[in-house]
Design a protein around this motif. Structure first.
Motif, PDB file in Angstrom:
ATOM      1  N   MET A 110      32.305  52.464  33.117  1.00  0.00           N
ATOM      2  CA  MET A 110      33.066  51.799  34.148  1.00  0.00           C
ATOM      3  C   MET A 110      32.662  50.630  35.029  1.00  0.00           C
ATOM      4  O   MET A 110      31.661  51.063  35.553  1.00  0.00           O
ATOM      5  CB  MET A 110      33.849  53.026  34.842  1.00  0.00           C
ATOM      6  N   ARG A 133      38.137  40.358  36.300  1.00  0.00           N
ATOM      7  CA  ARG A 133      37.971  41.275  35.181  1.00  0.00           C
ATOM      8  C   ARG A 133      38.918  40.810  34.132  1.00  0.00           C
ATOM      9  O   ARG A 133      39.906  40.703  34.336  1.00  0.00           O
ATOM     10  CB  ARG A 133      38.201  42.712  35.507  1.00  0.00           C
ATOM     11  N   THR A 162      37.837  51.488  27.418  1.00  0.00           N
ATOM     12  CA  THR A 162      38.742  51.368  28.577  1.00  0.00           C
ATOM     13  C   THR A 162      38.329  50.519  29.569  1.00  0.00           C
ATOM     14  O   THR A 162      37.026  50.208  29.747  1.00  0.00           O
ATOM     15  CB  THR A 162      38.448  53.006  29.269  1.00  0.00           C
ATOM     16  N   VAL A 163      39.079  50.135  30.410  1.00  0.00           N
ATOM     17  CA  VAL A 163      38.989  49.339  31.630  1.00  0.00           C
ATOM     18  C   VAL A 163      39.876  49.797  32.898  1.00  0.00           C
ATOM     19  O   VAL A 163      41.166  50.338  32.576  1.00  0.00           O
ATOM     20  CB  VAL A 163      39.320  47.924  31.581  1.00  0.00           C
ATOM     21  N   GLU A 164      39.159  50.217  34.018  1.00  0.00           N
ATOM     22  CA  GLU A 164      40.037  50.622  35.241  1.00  0.00           C
ATOM     23  C   GLU A 164      40.324  49.522  36.169  1.00  0.00           C
ATOM     24  O   GLU A 164      39.382  48.748  36.407  1.00  0.00           O
ATOM     25  CB  GLU A 164      39.122  51.598  35.904  1.00  0.00           C
ATOM     26  N   MET A 193      45.033  51.566  37.637  1.00  0.00           N
ATOM     27  CA  MET A 193      45.314  52.054  36.238  1.00  0.00           C
ATOM     28  C   MET A 193      44.009  52.278  35.294  1.00  0.00           C
ATOM     29  O   MET A 193      43.148  51.357  35.614  1.00  0.00           O
ATOM     30  CB  MET A 193      46.304  51.020  35.763  1.00  0.00           C
ATOM     31  N   LEU A 194      44.479  52.896  34.370  1.00  0.00           N
ATOM     32  CA  LEU A 194      43.019  52.864  33.203  1.00  0.00           C
ATOM     33  C   LEU A 194      43.773  52.407  32.104  1.00  0.00           C
ATOM     34  O   LEU A 194      44.899  53.061  31.350  1.00  0.00           O
ATOM     35  CB  LEU A 194      42.693  54.219  33.110  1.00  0.00           C
ATOM     36  N   TYR A 195      43.336  51.307  31.551  1.00  0.00           N
ATOM     37  CA  TYR A 195      43.745  50.775  30.320  1.00  0.00           C
ATOM     38  C   TYR A 195      42.767  51.141  29.070  1.00  0.00           C
ATOM     39  O   TYR A 195      41.521  50.986  29.055  1.00  0.00           O
ATOM     40  CB  TYR A 195      43.759  49.365  30.222  1.00  0.00           C
ATOM     41  N   VAL A 196      43.366  51.901  28.197  1.00  0.00           N
ATOM     42  CA  VAL A 196      42.831  52.347  27.220  1.00  0.00           C
ATOM     43  C   VAL A 196      42.927  51.673  25.617  1.00  0.00           C
ATOM     44  O   VAL A 196      44.074  51.465  25.432  1.00  0.00           O
ATOM     45  CB  VAL A 196      43.064  53.831  26.752  1.00  0.00           C
ATOM     46  N   VAL A 252      48.147  53.037  28.819  1.00  0.00           N
ATOM     47  CA  VAL A 252      48.042  52.892  30.276  1.00  0.00           C
ATOM     48  C   VAL A 252      48.280  53.992  31.070  1.00  0.00           C
ATOM     49  O   VAL A 252      49.248  54.666  30.788  1.00  0.00           O
ATOM     50  CB  VAL A 252      48.941  51.677  30.690  1.00  0.00           C
TER      51      VAL A 252
END
Lengths: 169, 169, 169
Positions: free
Chosen positions: B9, B104, C43-45, C49-52, C163
């Motif tokens: 993360m 990002r 994943t990116v936070e 939101m967390l995008y998977v 998401v």
């Protein structure tokens, strides 16, 4: 000297005024928001955005089916994309109470049922995009992806999902 | 004892420094941001994110066309994905003034024009993904979906759309 | 008289309590979060939101391959969609430490490897959607797009990305 933001960037704060009124002016009557055909919901509001599930092409209660490059011509596809757009708006209105809560149309994804020879997905997708601009004006100008897919639910000729930015009120 | 966040993360606050400078270092000259071929805009900024419309594979002003598994080999697809990525960056730069505003790279969707026998969409998509990492470093590491589609606008071999998180400044 | 929000809108603030506990209750053991098969991260936070990334259908360490309408039946597709959903949850848990940080499942995109004759992508996608509702309850009800695609990475029968909205804690 202050920096001037690029012309094409429109701040989300510039709220679309009167999208509901504009619908009426245009004589557009939204369809009844369709019930999801599966285990999901039509819309989710999160982080100041409204996410609308993929909508298929219902017109006058009938589904517009078929495939571009095969049994359907461009005009049929455009009409179907507009029908998907109307259903997207119907879902948004059902969720929000009023389309006036929408500050900006952010993104549409347009999936076009296509043979491998059909390559004019952008013109098909304009059926939905032009509707957004008609209804929201400048705030209706959105980012978009349009692609051709092998198959769609119930043989719908187009499917459209959407992300809207919501205003402060 | 305090909780340690998982290594993978990366906080959005860790802003990519000098993506514009890095482009120059790498000798990458962005293409002219292409005008949309339909009723939409190349980018929308909303909720601290920049949404970039699906970009097709222009290289030196020509479109890279065809289909993986049919008339195009992997390397051609990767080159096309990189070309899409360059156009995504060109659109972002035109909208933002500078790529340094990007904190990002959040998500890329990569649509690969594929026969039903071609299954290496991830390697094709790396053409775009590697570019993001080259330009933004750690902040370029993104979530991604890569799928094979039946057809793309103008017979482009790849289409890529993107979501970027913007920094505070 | 105050306006009553439509029933289907659920505020993000209504945090899913105990998704981790619910997994245990259901006897669901998440798979080991798979390493990306290419130049991206799972994943990116960003922006709450967390995008998977798109997850393919691993079950017991094997990939579920094939195509609906051809060599695979509906039940196989549903099972594969659930396997994708489990991997989405595994990636989210690896990134967040606990699924309890997820306030709402916002959006799933479900790509189903389909011939041009298969049109029941929604039923396939329910394999993933039902899992989210089992694990998160009301907060698991999400927006969704389900489409049929020509080909998927490694011939996976389904691919799902997601998401999630994260809670304040």
């Amino acid at each position: 000297m202050t920096e001037v933001p690029p012309l094409k960037m429109m701040p989300v704060e510039k709220k679309a005024k009167g999208a509901d009124a504009r619908l009426e002016e245009l004589g557009i009557i939204l369809p009844t928001a369709a019930a999801p055909i599966a285990s999901y919901v039509p819309t989710v509001e999160a982080g100041g955005m409204l996410y609308v599930s993929g909508q298929i092409a219902f017109k006058d209660g009938h589904l517009m089916t078929g495939r571009l490059g095969d049994d359907r011509v461009l005009e049929y596809g455009q009409d179907a994309a507009r029908a998907c757009g109307l259903m997207v708006l119907a879902q948004a209105k059902a969720a929000l109470g009023s389309l006036d809560r929408i500050a900006r149309v952010v993104k549409l994804n347009v999936f076009v049922n296509s043979t491998d020879r059909f390559t004019d997905q952008p013109s098909v997708a304009n059926g939905a995009s032009d509707l957004m601009i008609d209804v929201f004006g400048e705030a209706g100008r959105h980012a978009r992806a349009a692609v051709g897919v092998a198959a769609l639910p119930r043989d719908s000729v187009v499917e459209v999902d959407a992300v809207f930015a919501l205003g402060a009120d």
